[in-house]
Design an enzyme around this catalytic site. Structure first.
Site, PDB file in Angstrom:
ATOM      1  N   VAL A  34     -15.157 -12.348  37.287  1.00 14.11           N
ATOM      2  CA  VAL A  34     -16.501 -12.822  36.949  1.00 14.11           C
ATOM      3  C   VAL A  34     -16.672 -12.864  35.432  1.00 14.11           C
ATOM      4  O   VAL A  34     -16.069 -12.073  34.696  1.00 14.11           O
ATOM      5  CB  VAL A  34     -17.583 -11.921  37.581  1.00 14.11           C
ATOM      6  CG1 VAL A  34     -17.548 -12.015  39.097  1.00 14.11           C
ATOM      7  CG2 VAL A  34     -17.425 -10.465  37.137  1.00 14.11           C
ATOM      8  N   THR A  51     -14.102  -3.571  40.972  1.00 14.14           N
ATOM      9  CA  THR A  51     -13.469  -3.503  39.653  1.00 14.14           C
ATOM     10  C   THR A  51     -14.193  -4.407  38.653  1.00 14.14           C
ATOM     11  O   THR A  51     -14.513  -5.550  38.951  1.00 14.14           O
ATOM     12  CB  THR A  51     -11.987  -3.909  39.750  1.00 14.14           C
ATOM     13  OG1 THR A  51     -11.306  -2.954  40.567  1.00 14.14           O
ATOM     14  CG2 THR A  51     -11.335  -3.937  38.384  1.00 14.14           C
ATOM     15  N   PHE A  65     -13.301  -6.126  36.011  1.00 19.54           N
ATOM     16  CA  PHE A  65     -12.740  -7.410  35.609  1.00 19.54           C
ATOM     17  C   PHE A  65     -12.345  -8.284  36.803  1.00 19.54           C
ATOM     18  O   PHE A  65     -11.655  -9.279  36.632  1.00 19.54           O
ATOM     19  CB  PHE A  65     -11.541  -7.220  34.671  1.00 19.54           C
ATOM     20  CG  PHE A  65     -10.555  -6.177  35.123  1.00 19.54           C
ATOM     21  CD1 PHE A  65      -9.671  -6.441  36.144  1.00 19.54           C
ATOM     22  CD2 PHE A  65     -10.530  -4.937  34.510  1.00 19.54           C
ATOM     23  CE1 PHE A  65      -8.767  -5.492  36.566  1.00 19.54           C
ATOM     24  CE2 PHE A  65      -9.616  -3.970  34.927  1.00 19.54           C
ATOM     25  CZ  PHE A  65      -8.740  -4.246  35.955  1.00 19.54           C
ATOM     26  N   GLU A  66     -12.797  -7.899  37.992  1.00 17.68           N
ATOM     27  CA  GLU A  66     -12.602  -8.785  39.143  1.00 17.68           C
ATOM     28  C   GLU A  66     -13.972  -9.243  39.655  1.00 17.68           C
ATOM     29  O   GLU A  66     -14.579 -10.119  39.072  1.00 17.68           O
ATOM     30  CB  GLU A  66     -11.757  -8.088  40.211  1.00 17.68           C
ATOM     31  CG  GLU A  66     -10.326  -7.841  39.710  1.00 17.68           C
ATOM     32  CD  GLU A  66      -9.376  -7.379  40.795  1.00 17.68           C
ATOM     33  OE1 GLU A  66      -9.277  -8.080  41.826  1.00 17.68           O
ATOM     34  OE2 GLU A  66      -8.742  -6.320  40.612  1.00 17.68           O
ATOM     35  N   MET A  67     -14.499  -8.627  40.703  1.00 18.53           N
ATOM     36  CA  MET A  67     -15.789  -9.070  41.230  1.00 18.53           C
ATOM     37  C   MET A  67     -16.972  -8.280  40.687  1.00 18.53           C
ATOM     38  O   MET A  67     -18.108  -8.740  40.742  1.00 18.53           O
ATOM     39  CB  MET A  67     -15.769  -8.994  42.759  1.00 18.53           C
ATOM     40  CG  MET A  67     -14.770  -9.962  43.390  1.00 18.53           C
ATOM     41  SD  MET A  67     -14.699  -9.777  45.186  1.00 18.53           S
ATOM     42  CE  MET A  67     -13.618 -11.150  45.611  1.00 18.53           C
TER      43      MET A  67
END
Length: 343
Positions: A99, A139, A141-143
């Site tokens: 994201v 996390t 740096f993911e969702m």
């Protein structure tokens, strides 16, 4: 790129263990008809957890969740954003964007045949497919979302409420979300490449002469590739330091989980199935082509203190290298990447 120096996976594991502590008897699927996986020749039937039997309705729900960006904080990123079906459920960039364009520090792995994996993630930091969804969902740096907030969001969606009730007999909750996703991912079985047709199905014409020579090289004692990339999965699922770096300060690999010096630089031995589709390579996606991968291994590694003793230098002529690459491309399963059941 912003590194998360906390041991975040341990937190997720503790959290999920507390949430998933309900008994199997309390969580019974509403769909009685069990789904039987179609297993390729040469593959064993995988173990399916007793608390998560496969049903078609559950798999369909998991597939819908897998491709729905509703799982991310801003509803822009889905599981399928970084695990693309046409790339054997991997990605074609070094580091996939999360994201707000955030970048992590590891290359997106293929999800093919994860039903057979004893541990999840490149460092083995998650015990099974049921607990694994917490990692990408929460996390940064993911969702970058939160499971509690995700549950609230799904319960505001009439379609999801209806589907969860049909599958689990109740409205969306962490148990149902994670088990539906795991059910879909267990169906991602790849085992019909030209190599499989030649090796397990008896089709002697499935491989070209060059690919057969490359296969001999691959399984030779000189190259020793099959010592780690053997068996029907073309990985032994161990964690090894391949000597790619002499310093692993940017990502210590399995040591992030175990905190042991002897695990520094160790990562899961990746499957070579569909390897021609899953570039770029290595844990950080820093190697672009298969030719560069072979060149790297021909050097024999950096000599890191934890480097596997199986990594030793070898020589190949240009023709032999071409034959080896042709064999590796014969590991592509065209049926798998085009299967409409996965898209």
């Amino acid at each position: 790129m912003k590194k998360n120096k906390t041991n975040y996976l341990c937190f997720f594991m503790v959290l999920t263990l507390s949430i998933f502590s309900c008994s199997v008897d309390d969580e019974i699927d509403m769909q009685d008809e069990k789904y039987v996986l179609i297993i390729p020749a040469g593959f064993p039937y995988p173990d399916i957890p007793a608390d998560n039997p496969l049903t078609q309705a559950k798999i369909n729900l998991g597939k819908k969740l897998f491709y729905d960006p509703i799982l991310s904080i801003d509803s822009t990123i889905s599981c399928g954003s970084c695990h693309k079906a046409e790339l054997a459920f991997s990605d074609d960039v070094s580091i996939s964007e999360g994201v707000f364009g955030r970048l992590g520090f590891r290359n997106s792995p293929s999800l093919a045949n994860v039903v057979y994996y004893p541990l999840m993630l490149k460092d083995g930091g998650n015990p099974n497919l049921e607990t694994q969804p917490y990692v990408p969902i929460e996390t940064h740096f993911e969702m970058d979302f939160n499971m509690v907030l995700l549950v609230n969001r799904l319960n505001e969606n009439a379609d999801y409420v209806e589907e969860f009730k049909a599958v689990f007999g109740k409205t969306p909750d962490p148990f149902g979300i994670t088990r539906a996703l795991a059910a879909f991912e267990r169906t991602l079985i790849s085992g019909n490449s030209a190599y499989d047709q030649y090796t397990y199905q008896g089709k002697t014409s499935a491989l070209t002469t060059s690919q057969k020579i490359g296969m001999e090289l691959f399984f030779s004692t000189e190259l020793n590739c099959s010592s780690c990339h053997g068996g029907f999965l073309l990985t032994d699922n161990t964690f090894q330091n391949n000597g790619y770096f002499s310093n692993y300060s940017a990502d210590s690999g399995r040591a992030r989980i175990t905190l042991l010096q002897e695990d520094v630089g160790k990562f899961r031995v990746p499957t070579l199935r569909n390897i021609g589709l899953t570039a770029p390579y290595m844990h950080d996606g820093s190697v672009v082509t298969l030719e560069e991968v072979i060149d790297q291994y021909m050097l024999g590694g950096s000599g890191h203190v934890n480097q596997s003793e199986l990594i030793k230098p070898f020589n190949l002529s240009l023709v032999e290298k071409s034959d080896l690459i042709n064999f590796l491309n014969a590991l592509t399963d065209e049926e798998f990447i085009s299967d409409p059941a996965f898209k």
